[in-house]
Write an enzyme that holds these catalytic residues in place. Structure first.
Site, short mmCIF file in Angstrom:
data_model
loop_
_atom_site.label_atom_id
_atom_site.label_comp_id
_atom_site.label_asym_id
_atom_site.label_seq_id
_atom_site.Cartn_x
_atom_site.Cartn_y
_atom_site.Cartn_z
N TYR A 172 57.01 67.47 -16.43
CA TYR A 172 57.45 66.40 -15.52
C TYR A 172 56.36 66.10 -14.48
CZ TYR A 172 60.98 63.39 -13.39
OH TYR A 172 61.69 62.31 -12.93
N LYS A 179 59.05 61.93 -7.28
CA LYS A 179 60.50 62.00 -6.99
C LYS A 179 60.75 62.80 -5.70
CE LYS A 179 62.26 59.74 -10.52
NZ LYS A 179 62.65 58.33 -10.32
N1 NAD Z 1 66.02 59.15 -18.28
C1 NAD Z 1 66.14 60.24 -17.56
O1 NAD Z 1 66.22 61.36 -18.09
C2 NAD Z 1 66.18 60.15 -16.06
C3 NAD Z 1 66.70 61.22 -15.32
C4 NAD Z 1 66.75 61.14 -13.94
C5 NAD Z 1 66.27 60.00 -13.32
N2 NAD Z 1 65.76 58.97 -14.06
C6 NAD Z 1 65.27 57.79 -13.34
O2 NAD Z 1 66.08 56.68 -13.67
C7 NAD Z 1 65.35 55.49 -13.42
C8 NAD Z 1 65.49 54.53 -14.61
O3 NAD Z 1 64.80 55.05 -15.72
P1 NAD Z 1 65.40 55.09 -17.19
O4 NAD Z 1 65.36 56.50 -17.63
O5 NAD Z 1 66.65 54.32 -17.28
O6 NAD Z 1 64.27 54.38 -18.08
P2 NAD Z 1 64.00 52.83 -18.46
O7 NAD Z 1 62.70 52.85 -19.19
O8 NAD Z 1 65.15 52.24 -19.15
O9 NAD Z 1 63.84 52.15 -17.05
C9 NAD Z 1 62.67 52.23 -16.29
C10 NAD Z 1 62.50 50.89 -15.63
O10 NAD Z 1 61.41 50.90 -14.69
C11 NAD Z 1 60.91 49.60 -14.71
N3 NAD Z 1 59.59 49.54 -14.06
C12 NAD Z 1 58.48 50.28 -14.31
N4 NAD Z 1 57.44 49.83 -13.57
C13 NAD Z 1 57.92 48.78 -12.82
C14 NAD Z 1 57.35 47.87 -11.89
N5 NAD Z 1 56.04 47.93 -11.56
N6 NAD Z 1 58.14 46.91 -11.34
C15 NAD Z 1 59.45 46.81 -11.66
N7 NAD Z 1 60.05 47.63 -12.55
C16 NAD Z 1 59.29 48.60 -13.13
C17 NAD Z 1 60.84 49.27 -16.20
O11 NAD Z 1 60.67 47.89 -16.42
C18 NAD Z 1 62.19 49.77 -16.65
O12 NAD Z 1 63.16 48.76 -16.54
C19 NAD Z 1 63.92 55.93 -13.10
O13 NAD Z 1 63.75 56.02 -11.70
C20 NAD Z 1 63.89 57.32 -13.72
O14 NAD Z 1 62.88 58.14 -13.15
C21 NAD Z 1 65.73 59.01 -15.42
#
Ligand code: NAD
Length: 271
Positions: A172, A179
């Site tokens: 990570y 984060k």
């Molecule tokens: N998937 C997991 O296991 C997990 C766990 C905990 C937290 N998260 C967090 O959840 C959030 C959403 O991620 P996800 O897992 O749904 O993946 P995802 O790929 O579906 O979403 C990530 C989003 O970030 C957007 N993004 C990236 N760069 C950008 C920019 N410059 N401007 C605007 N948007 C931008 C992308 O377009 C995408 O829509 C993130 O903050 C991620 O770190 C994810």
């Protein structure tokens, strides 16, 4: 009772966001956490504007929404650009008559090289980019949302984090540092904006197989380990996360701000 490894079943969402205007960022496809949040908030009665990162992603977002949440307003927002922030929030201001009740910051980015090997090898430009998009963007969006939330008499801002902010999680790396900054940012923003009755919280979600997660080396091993160790013996679903985000956006959580709420089937409490 719940000993299945598969994701949980549908959750009944009461109409606690009826008449509320919400901005949801980060919807990329039907696996996105933002989609789980959008469906729950839609069910709760919210009026939603979706922001998408770039023209390239717009078609997919329209496809996901089609037949589920029709006639939603879509706005382009690349959080790495001040011009894009200005123009997106000008549109949101217009579409929502100057008012915004809740905002979901559901986005992050770190170069793939930083999500394998060791954090020790992270390049300066990769560090800066990951912090800019994944952490600074929350402050930038909150600053733009503030006047609209003031007009609404207050608001709720929700971001997404992960346990890697608190503990060393293999691969990570850079995203854990970003984060950690994001979670500190949640507390500082809550401190700044409380005077306007604007609450700022984060959900620390367990792992979900999304596009962003696929960038993390060995992600499937992480998923399996979580399901095995978590007290609920399963992985979290986007429905679980969506329900909690809906609660945080609603007046049912009026006394909560500056918190990082773990929605991880209990994984983080285990020693
Ligand atoms: N998937 C997991 O296991 C997990 C766990 C905990 C937290 N998260 C967090 O959840 C959030 C959403 O991620 P996800 O897992 O749904 O993946 P995802 O790929 O579906 O979403 C990530 C989003 O970030 C957007 N993004 C990236 N760069 C950008 C920019 N410059 N401007 C605007 N948007 C931008 C992308 O377009 C995408 O829509 C993130 O903050 C991620 O770190 C994810």
């Amino acid at each position: 009772m719940n000993n299945a490894l598969e994701e949980s079943v549908a959750i009944e969402i009461p109409p606690i966001l009826k008449g509320k205007k919400v901005l949801i960022s980060g919807l990329a496809n039907k696996r996105s956490i933002a989609w789980g949040i959008a469906q729950a908030m839609h069910q709760a009665g919210a009026e939603i504007i979706f922001s998408y990162q770039s023209e390239r992603l717009k078609g997919e977002v329209e496809k996901v929404l089609s037949g589920s949440i029709d006639n939603a307003t879509l706005v382009e927002l690349d959080v790495g650009s001040d011009e894009s922030l200005d123009s997106a929030f000008a549109t949101i201001d217009k579409e929502f008559d100057g008012k915004l009740d809740a905002m979901v910051h559901c986005l992050a980015f770190a170069p793939r090289e930083t999500l394998q090997g060791g954090y020790v090898d992270t390049l300066r430009e990769h560090y800066a980019l990951a912090q800019d998009i994944s952490s600074y963007s929350l402050a930038a969006m909150a600053r733009k949302a503030r006047p609209l939330m003031q007009k609404a008499g207050g608001g709720s801002i929700i971001s997404l984090s992960y346990l890697g902010a608190e503990k060393v999680i293999k691969n990570y790396n850079m995203m854990g540092i970003a984060k950690a900054a994001l979670e500190a940012g949640v507390r500082y923003l809550a401190g700044d904006l409380g005077v306007d009755n604007i609450r700022v919280n984060a959900i620390s979600a367990g792992p979900v197989k999304t596009l962003a997660a696929r960038g993390i080396a060995d992600f499937t091993t992480m998923l399996n380990k979580h399901a095995e160790i978590a007290p609920l013996k399963r992985n979290v679903s986007v429905e679980d996360i969506g329900a909690t985000a809906t609660f945080l956006a609603s007046s049912m959580s009026n006394g909560i701000t500056g918190e990082v709420l773990h929605v991880d089937c209990g994984y983080s409490i285990m020693g």
